[in-house]
Design an enzyme around this catalytic site. Structure first.
Site, mmCIF file in Angstrom:
data_model
loop_
_atom_site.group_PDB
_atom_site.id
_atom_site.type_symbol
_atom_site.label_atom_id
_atom_site.label_comp_id
_atom_site.label_asym_id
_atom_site.label_seq_id
_atom_site.Cartn_x
_atom_site.Cartn_y
_atom_site.Cartn_z
ATOM 1 N N TYR A 1 48.840 45.073 50.237
ATOM 2 C CA TYR A 1 47.422 44.880 49.760
ATOM 3 C C TYR A 1 46.797 44.251 50.990
ATOM 4 O O TYR A 1 45.602 44.685 51.225
ATOM 5 C CB TYR A 1 47.700 43.726 48.588
ATOM 6 C CG TYR A 1 46.255 43.769 47.852
ATOM 7 C CD1 TYR A 1 45.722 44.394 47.315
ATOM 8 C CD2 TYR A 1 45.426 42.622 48.129
ATOM 9 C CE1 TYR A 1 44.464 44.476 46.805
ATOM 10 C CE2 TYR A 1 44.281 42.423 47.521
ATOM 11 C CZ TYR A 1 43.884 43.393 46.984
ATOM 12 O OH TYR A 1 42.562 43.232 46.188
ATOM 13 N N SER B 1 44.240 35.096 33.484
ATOM 14 C CA SER B 1 44.470 36.193 32.321
ATOM 15 C C SER B 1 45.975 35.371 31.827
ATOM 16 O O SER B 1 46.103 35.486 30.594
ATOM 17 C CB SER B 1 44.266 37.462 32.497
ATOM 18 O OG SER B 1 45.019 37.653 33.895
ATOM 19 N N ASN B 2 47.048 35.208 32.951
ATOM 20 C CA ASN B 2 48.129 34.889 32.453
ATOM 21 C C ASN B 2 48.192 33.506 31.491
ATOM 22 O O ASN B 2 48.610 33.609 30.249
ATOM 23 C CB ASN B 2 48.887 34.379 33.639
ATOM 24 C CG ASN B 2 49.891 35.509 34.052
ATOM 25 O OD1 ASN B 2 49.590 36.715 33.581
ATOM 26 N ND2 ASN B 2 50.714 35.485 34.806
ATOM 27 N N PHE B 3 47.389 32.815 31.731
ATOM 28 C CA PHE B 3 47.236 31.331 31.194
ATOM 29 C C PHE B 3 46.570 31.626 29.600
ATOM 30 O O PHE B 3 47.187 30.912 28.880
ATOM 31 C CB PHE B 3 46.549 30.247 31.842
ATOM 32 C CG PHE B 3 47.368 29.739 33.084
ATOM 33 C CD1 PHE B 3 48.836 29.985 33.142
ATOM 34 C CD2 PHE B 3 46.732 28.748 33.981
ATOM 35 C CE1 PHE B 3 49.490 29.279 34.383
ATOM 36 C CE2 PHE B 3 47.401 28.279 35.075
ATOM 37 C CZ PHE B 3 48.757 28.464 35.410
ATOM 38 N N LYS C 1 43.786 46.199 52.937
ATOM 39 C CA LYS C 1 42.294 45.669 52.928
ATOM 40 C C LYS C 1 41.786 45.612 54.440
ATOM 41 O O LYS C 1 40.603 45.845 54.714
ATOM 42 C CB LYS C 1 42.141 44.508 52.215
ATOM 43 C CG LYS C 1 42.265 44.601 50.432
ATOM 44 C CD LYS C 1 41.139 45.603 50.079
ATOM 45 C CE LYS C 1 41.187 45.430 48.389
ATOM 46 N NZ LYS C 1 40.271 46.291 48.201
ATOM 47 N N ARG D 1 47.280 38.080 36.814
ATOM 48 C CA ARG D 1 46.401 37.059 37.336
ATOM 49 C C ARG D 1 46.503 35.810 36.797
ATOM 50 O O ARG D 1 46.961 35.873 35.303
ATOM 51 C CB ARG D 1 44.956 37.246 37.789
ATOM 52 C CG ARG D 1 44.693 38.802 38.025
ATOM 53 C CD ARG D 1 45.498 38.986 39.493
ATOM 54 N NE ARG D 1 45.137 38.534 40.534
ATOM 55 C CZ ARG D 1 44.098 38.719 41.279
ATOM 56 N NH1 ARG D 1 43.473 39.980 40.934
ATOM 57 N NH2 ARG D 1 43.918 38.097 42.249
ATOM 58 N N ARG E 1 42.698 27.972 49.276
ATOM 59 C CA ARG E 1 41.714 29.269 49.320
ATOM 60 C C ARG E 1 40.322 28.815 48.790
ATOM 61 O O ARG E 1 40.177 28.919 47.481
ATOM 62 C CB ARG E 1 42.312 30.607 48.747
ATOM 63 C CG ARG E 1 41.718 31.913 49.227
ATOM 64 C CD ARG E 1 41.764 32.877 48.232
ATOM 65 N NE ARG E 1 43.175 33.663 48.832
ATOM 66 C CZ ARG E 1 43.689 34.439 47.963
ATOM 67 N NH1 ARG E 1 43.383 34.453 46.691
ATOM 68 N NH2 ARG E 1 44.621 35.196 48.453
HETATM 69 N N1 UDP Z 1 50.059 31.743 39.438
HETATM 70 C C1 UDP Z 1 50.603 30.770 38.672
HETATM 71 N N2 UDP Z 1 51.023 31.077 37.158
HETATM 72 C C2 UDP Z 1 50.790 32.533 36.993
HETATM 73 C C3 UDP Z 1 49.901 33.476 37.878
HETATM 74 C C4 UDP Z 1 49.518 32.973 39.050
HETATM 75 O O1 UDP Z 1 50.737 29.536 38.801
HETATM 76 O O2 UDP Z 1 51.116 32.905 35.695
HETATM 77 C C5 UDP Z 1 49.592 31.005 40.667
HETATM 78 C C6 UDP Z 1 49.875 31.965 41.994
HETATM 79 O O3 UDP Z 1 51.007 31.594 42.465
HETATM 80 C C7 UDP Z 1 48.537 31.683 42.824
HETATM 81 C C8 UDP Z 1 47.579 31.510 41.994
HETATM 82 O O4 UDP Z 1 47.932 31.033 40.822
HETATM 83 O O5 UDP Z 1 48.946 30.678 43.575
HETATM 84 C C9 UDP Z 1 46.338 32.644 41.851
HETATM 85 O O6 UDP Z 1 47.253 33.771 41.617
HETATM 86 P P1 UDP Z 1 46.480 35.031 41.275
HETATM 87 O O7 UDP Z 1 47.776 36.109 41.243
HETATM 88 O O8 UDP Z 1 45.666 34.925 39.972
HETATM 89 O O9 UDP Z 1 45.681 35.255 42.497
HETATM 90 P P2 UDP Z 1 45.794 35.428 44.154
HETATM 91 O O10 UDP Z 1 47.384 35.089 44.414
HETATM 92 O O11 UDP Z 1 46.019 37.008 44.446
HETATM 93 O O12 UDP Z 1 44.957 34.692 44.547
#
Ligand code: UDP
Length: 172
Positions: A40, A84-86, A44, A81, A170
């Site tokens: 990914y 949405s997961n939470f 990009k 993500r 980030r």
């Molecule tokens: N994350 C988490 N629980 C989840 C999904 C993601 O703790 O059920 C964490 C993940 O490890 C990351 C952050 O949340 O540090 C954001 O994850 P996401 O996949 O939404 O976005 P990205 O990592 O691409 O920024």
């Protein structure tokens, strides 16, 4: 042929495991070329590179938005993500899955604000890559607490291993 403007939806992922914080557009990033996220991230990066080649060689009118974490209606339930997961775990009375100790941060932008940013970018003459996102930063554990407080305060947290090469901080 039609002199169309071209929008490339790039990503904060181009910064990889950034050592610079907040991530400014001039920063080249820190990407592990063979990591779990690299298809990914490198995808990009090469897309930005091709856009600039087309700008240089064919004078294509490009805009490059480096999109940071975005959320809002329309996300798939199984998108994976964090927001949405939470929310989906919370409404099903399941434990919220926190990867690592939850101190890693992200800055979450609401979809309407992101779209306004994209429209403004397309209407502008700005031809370099630009970060688009919210600069308000959240720890993942605080996000979990916020969602839990709105849906069901009895929910538990389940701590799972941090995925490899997961960026620690980030913010655009
Ligand atoms: N994350 C988490 N629980 C989840 C999904 C993601 O703790 O059920 C964490 C993940 O490890 C990351 C952050 O949340 O540090 C954001 O994850 P996401 O996949 O939404 O976005 P990205 O990592 O691409 O920024």
């Amino acid at each position: 042929k039609y002199k169309a403007k071209f929008l490339m939806a790039s990503s904060s992922s181009i910064y990889g495991e950034a050592k610079l914080y907040p991530q400014v557009e001039e920063y080249y990033g820190e990407v592990n070329t063979f990591g779990n996220r690299s298809c990914y991230e490198e995808g990009k990066r090469v897309a930005e590179s091709l856009c600039f080649d087309y700008q240089r060689i064919y004078n294509i009118d490009i805009r490059i938005a480096r999109i940071f974490n975005t959320y809002g209606p329309g996300m798939r339930k199984d998108d994976g993500r964090v927001i949405s997961n939470f929310i989906n775990q919370a409404i099903q009375n399941k434990s919220l899955t926190i990867y690592g100790n939850g101190t890693q941060t992200r800055s979450f932008c609401y979809i309407n604000d992101l779209i306004s940013g994209l429209v403004n970018l397309m209407d502008s003459d700005y031809r370099k890559p630009i970060n688009l996102g919210n600069d308000e930063e959240f720890r993942i554990v605080d996000l979990a607490n916020l969602i839990r407080s709105k849906i069901n305060t009895d929910l538990k947290f389940k701590f799972l291993p941090l995925p490899p090469n997961d960026p620690i901080k980030r913010r655009p």
